[in-house]
Design a protein around this motif. Sequence first.
Motif, PDB file in Angstrom:
ATOM      1  N   GLY A  63      36.506  12.185  -4.608  1.00 32.37           N
ATOM      2  CA  GLY A  63      37.328  12.679  -3.745  1.00 32.37           C
ATOM      3  C   GLY A  63      36.722  13.750  -3.041  1.00 32.37           C
ATOM      4  O   GLY A  63      37.596  14.611  -2.557  1.00 32.37           O
ATOM      5  N   HIS A  64      35.630  13.912  -2.623  1.00 32.30           N
ATOM      6  CA  HIS A  64      34.873  14.974  -1.740  1.00 32.30           C
ATOM      7  C   HIS A  64      34.544  14.575  -0.286  1.00 32.30           C
ATOM      8  O   HIS A  64      34.269  13.214  -0.183  1.00 32.30           O
ATOM      9  CB  HIS A  64      33.904  15.681  -2.457  1.00 32.30           C
ATOM     10  N   LEU A  98      26.411  10.953  -6.572  1.00 33.93           N
ATOM     11  CA  LEU A  98      27.572  11.068  -5.445  1.00 33.93           C
ATOM     12  C   LEU A  98      27.778   9.870  -4.386  1.00 33.93           C
ATOM     13  O   LEU A  98      28.832   9.566  -4.047  1.00 33.93           O
ATOM     14  CB  LEU A  98      26.920  12.198  -4.639  1.00 33.93           C
ATOM     15  N   VAL A  99      26.611   9.203  -4.362  1.00 35.98           N
ATOM     16  CA  VAL A  99      26.810   7.828  -3.465  1.00 35.98           C
ATOM     17  C   VAL A  99      27.662   6.979  -4.380  1.00 35.98           C
ATOM     18  O   VAL A  99      28.405   5.898  -3.656  1.00 35.98           O
ATOM     19  CB  VAL A  99      25.235   7.355  -3.182  1.00 35.98           C
ATOM     20  N   ARG A 100      27.646   6.855  -5.512  1.00 32.58           N
ATOM     21  CA  ARG A 100      28.670   6.169  -6.167  1.00 32.58           C
ATOM     22  C   ARG A 100      29.888   6.456  -6.235  1.00 32.58           C
ATOM     23  O   ARG A 100      31.033   5.596  -6.020  1.00 32.58           O
ATOM     24  CB  ARG A 100      28.086   5.986  -7.742  1.00 32.58           C
ATOM     25  N   THR A 101      30.206   7.864  -6.390  1.00 27.75           N
ATOM     26  CA  THR A 101      31.501   8.468  -6.463  1.00 27.75           C
ATOM     27  C   THR A 101      32.158   8.747  -5.206  1.00 27.75           C
ATOM     28  O   THR A 101      33.551   8.811  -5.011  1.00 27.75           O
ATOM     29  CB  THR A 101      31.710   9.731  -7.393  1.00 27.75           C
ATOM     30  N   ASN A 102      31.316   8.962  -3.953  1.00 26.47           N
ATOM     31  CA  ASN A 102      31.987   9.387  -3.015  1.00 26.47           C
ATOM     32  C   ASN A 102      30.998   8.645  -1.544  1.00 26.47           C
ATOM     33  O   ASN A 102      29.997   9.402  -0.960  1.00 26.47           O
ATOM     34  CB  ASN A 102      31.699  10.840  -2.534  1.00 26.47           C
ATOM     35  N   PRO A 103      31.005   7.350  -1.542  1.00 26.03           N
ATOM     36  CA  PRO A 103      30.197   6.754  -0.696  1.00 26.03           C
ATOM     37  C   PRO A 103      30.405   7.151   0.769  1.00 26.03           C
ATOM     38  O   PRO A 103      29.461   6.933   1.783  1.00 26.03           O
ATOM     39  CB  PRO A 103      30.621   5.179  -0.721  1.00 26.03           C
ATOM     40  N   LYS A 104      31.507   7.607   1.147  1.00 26.67           N
ATOM     41  CA  LYS A 104      31.863   8.056   2.445  1.00 26.67           C
ATOM     42  C   LYS A 104      31.447   9.599   2.818  1.00 26.67           C
ATOM     43  O   LYS A 104      31.800  10.074   3.731  1.00 26.67           O
ATOM     44  CB  LYS A 104      33.402   7.997   2.908  1.00 26.67           C
ATOM     45  N   MET A 139      19.547   6.472   1.812  1.00 28.29           N
ATOM     46  CA  MET A 139      20.705   6.341   0.777  1.00 28.29           C
ATOM     47  C   MET A 139      21.952   5.975   1.682  1.00 28.29           C
ATOM     48  O   MET A 139      22.293   6.502   2.887  1.00 28.29           O
ATOM     49  CB  MET A 139      21.023   7.474  -0.054  1.00 28.29           C
ATOM     50  N   PRO A 140      23.043   5.019   1.315  1.00 28.50           N
ATOM     51  CA  PRO A 140      24.103   4.679   2.056  1.00 28.50           C
ATOM     52  C   PRO A 140      25.404   5.652   2.152  1.00 28.50           C
ATOM     53  O   PRO A 140      26.241   5.220   1.965  1.00 28.50           O
ATOM     54  CB  PRO A 140      24.479   3.509   1.334  1.00 28.50           C
ATOM     55  N   PHE A 141      25.037   7.023   2.242  1.00 30.32           N
ATOM     56  CA  PHE A 141      26.055   7.899   2.601  1.00 30.32           C
ATOM     57  C   PHE A 141      26.884   7.492   3.920  1.00 30.32           C
ATOM     58  O   PHE A 141      25.982   7.064   4.737  1.00 30.32           O
ATOM     59  CB  PHE A 141      25.628   9.235   2.309  1.00 30.32           C
ATOM     60  N   ARG A 142      27.751   8.339   4.084  1.00 30.36           N
ATOM     61  CA  ARG A 142      28.373   8.135   5.353  1.00 30.36           C
ATOM     62  C   ARG A 142      27.521   8.629   6.556  1.00 30.36           C
ATOM     63  O   ARG A 142      27.218   8.377   7.807  1.00 30.36           O
ATOM     64  CB  ARG A 142      29.838   8.894   5.695  1.00 30.36           C
ATOM     65  N   ALA A 143      26.774   9.675   5.917  1.00 32.41           N
ATOM     66  CA  ALA A 143      25.567  10.395   7.057  1.00 32.41           C
ATOM     67  C   ALA A 143      24.881  11.311   6.082  1.00 32.41           C
ATOM     68  O   ALA A 143      25.361  11.844   5.301  1.00 32.41           O
ATOM     69  CB  ALA A 143      26.378  11.261   7.963  1.00 32.41           C
ATOM     70  N   VAL A 144      23.430  11.409   6.410  1.00 37.29           N
ATOM     71  CA  VAL A 144      22.647  12.306   5.846  1.00 37.29           C
ATOM     72  C   VAL A 144      22.063  13.231   6.780  1.00 37.29           C
ATOM     73  O   VAL A 144      21.593  12.864   7.914  1.00 37.29           O
ATOM     74  CB  VAL A 144      21.432  11.578   5.008  1.00 37.29           C
ATOM     75  N   TYR A 145      21.830  14.621   6.665  1.00 37.79           N
ATOM     76  CA  TYR A 145      21.422  15.667   7.517  1.00 37.79           C
ATOM     77  C   TYR A 145      20.341  16.244   6.735  1.00 37.79           C
ATOM     78  O   TYR A 145      20.688  16.966   5.604  1.00 37.79           O
ATOM     79  CB  TYR A 145      22.476  16.437   8.328  1.00 37.79           C
ATOM     80  N   LEU A 146      19.191  16.576   7.423  1.00 38.73           N
ATOM     81  CA  LEU A 146      18.325  17.229   6.527  1.00 38.73           C
ATOM     82  C   LEU A 146      17.775  18.726   7.526  1.00 38.73           C
ATOM     83  O   LEU A 146      17.491  18.672   8.714  1.00 38.73           O
ATOM     84  CB  LEU A 146      17.000  16.463   6.848  1.00 38.73           C
ATOM     85  N   PHE A 147      18.335  19.694   6.826  1.00 44.90           N
ATOM     86  CA  PHE A 147      18.218  21.178   7.336  1.00 44.90           C
ATOM     87  C   PHE A 147      16.810  21.603   7.080  1.00 44.90           C
ATOM     88  O   PHE A 147      16.470  21.559   5.833  1.00 44.90           O
ATOM     89  CB  PHE A 147      19.373  22.061   6.847  1.00 44.90           C
ATOM     90  N   ARG A 148      16.056  22.008   8.212  1.00 51.69           N
ATOM     91  CA  ARG A 148      14.563  22.723   7.857  1.00 51.69           C
ATOM     92  C   ARG A 148      14.737  24.124   8.383  1.00 51.69           C
ATOM     93  O   ARG A 148      13.828  24.433   9.405  1.00 51.69           O
ATOM     94  CB  ARG A 148      13.823  21.891   8.663  1.00 51.69           C
ATOM     95  N   PRO A 149      15.391  25.121   7.579  1.00 53.57           N
ATOM     96  CA  PRO A 149      15.415  26.373   8.298  1.00 53.57           C
ATOM     97  C   PRO A 149      14.008  26.954   8.140  1.00 53.57           C
ATOM     98  O   PRO A 149      13.250  26.630   7.223  1.00 53.57           O
ATOM     99  CB  PRO A 149      16.429  27.212   7.424  1.00 53.57           C
ATOM    100  N   GLY A 150      13.565  27.670   9.057  1.00 51.92           N
ATOM    101  CA  GLY A 150      12.131  28.679   8.611  1.00 51.92           C
ATOM    102  C   GLY A 150      12.388  30.075   8.246  1.00 51.92           C
ATOM    103  O   GLY A 150      12.942  30.150   6.961  1.00 51.92           O
ATOM    104  N   ILE A 151      12.424  31.216   8.935  1.00 46.28           N
ATOM    105  CA  ILE A 151      12.778  32.412   8.340  1.00 46.28           C
ATOM    106  C   ILE A 151      14.401  32.603   8.117  1.00 46.28           C
ATOM    107  O   ILE A 151      15.097  32.534   9.295  1.00 46.28           O
ATOM    108  CB  ILE A 151      12.298  33.565   9.476  1.00 46.28           C
ATOM    109  N   ILE A 152      14.693  32.750   7.088  1.00 42.62           N
ATOM    110  CA  ILE A 152      16.395  33.050   6.993  1.00 42.62           C
ATOM    111  C   ILE A 152      16.380  34.519   6.628  1.00 42.62           C
ATOM    112  O   ILE A 152      15.993  34.991   5.650  1.00 42.62           O
ATOM    113  CB  ILE A 152      16.770  32.179   5.855  1.00 42.62           C
ATOM    114  N   ARG A 153      17.503  34.994   7.428  1.00 46.64           N
ATOM    115  CA  ARG A 153      17.840  36.586   7.130  1.00 46.64           C
ATOM    116  C   ARG A 153      19.078  36.530   6.174  1.00 46.64           C
ATOM    117  O   ARG A 153      19.919  36.118   6.371  1.00 46.64           O
ATOM    118  CB  ARG A 153      17.882  37.388   8.313  1.00 46.64           C
ATOM    119  N   PRO A 154      18.644  37.318   5.076  1.00 48.22           N
ATOM    120  CA  PRO A 154      19.920  37.227   4.188  1.00 48.22           C
ATOM    121  C   PRO A 154      20.916  38.364   4.795  1.00 48.22           C
ATOM    122  O   PRO A 154      20.681  39.326   5.168  1.00 48.22           O
ATOM    123  CB  PRO A 154      19.565  37.619   2.695  1.00 48.22           C
ATOM    124  N   MET A 155      22.247  37.848   4.727  1.00 50.34           N
ATOM    125  CA  MET A 155      23.253  38.876   5.168  1.00 50.34           C
ATOM    126  C   MET A 155      24.399  39.026   4.032  1.00 50.34           C
ATOM    127  O   MET A 155      24.395  38.460   2.921  1.00 50.34           O
ATOM    128  CB  MET A 155      23.899  38.017   6.421  1.00 50.34           C
TER     129      MET A 155
END
Length: 236
Positions: A63-64, A98-104, A139-155
């Motif tokens: 349900g997510h 997750l792909v079994r429980t939330n394919p979309k 994998m057959p999700f609705r969409a897959v996005y891959l984040f590739r951050p470099g230097i991350i400043r904690p805030m």
Amino acid sequence: MKVILFGATGMVGQGVLRECLLSPDVEQVLAVGRAETGQKHAKLRELLLKDFLDASSESSLDGHDACFFCLGVSSAGMKEEDYRRVTYDLTLAAAQVLVRTNPKLTFIFVSGAGTDSTEKGRSMWARVKGRTENALAAMPFRAVYLFRPGIIRPMHGIESKTRVYRVLYKVLSPLYPVLKAVAPRFVTTTEAVGLAMLATAELGAPKKVLENDDINQLARRYLERRAGIQAGHTSA
């Protein structure tokens, strides 16, 4: 939007959790992990698992609409087998449930700048991250996005759980304005990563692999959209 968040106690995960709880677009956040976040919020639910491979938790995950996978460890001092177990095996085990429980569902994975998509380079961590990215993308999700951050400043008071990173961030802190001025494409923040994830889950993104500059642009896009909606409500 209902969100599943892995790694909510890590530095990036803390930032993503903060933005999810603040966002009017998020109805509920399910934080999945081995330890409690220590936060209390009407939107927040927590699922504590000693073993992420335990399929008995599947009913709690359906349900997510989106999964923000921020779970990860530093490769420093780790053998490739151990790093692969945490980075690849654990991530894929969670994704398969997750792909079994939330394919979309939209699945967003936090990788890293310099990840090796060929899986053949000399850098161990980059190969393993690349293998993980490639497996997720197939994998057959609705969409897959891959984040590739470099230097991350904690805030907002967020700190890394890794001591060496905490020291490094403190040393770099005075240099962030300079880095942002001379190399804005290579610097982002925990806040921007969280906002960019919300933008991507809600609106999509122009490409599947998102580098620092893409993350920052998506974060601005999300804030502008939210400001426009609020302005419209105010004028009405």
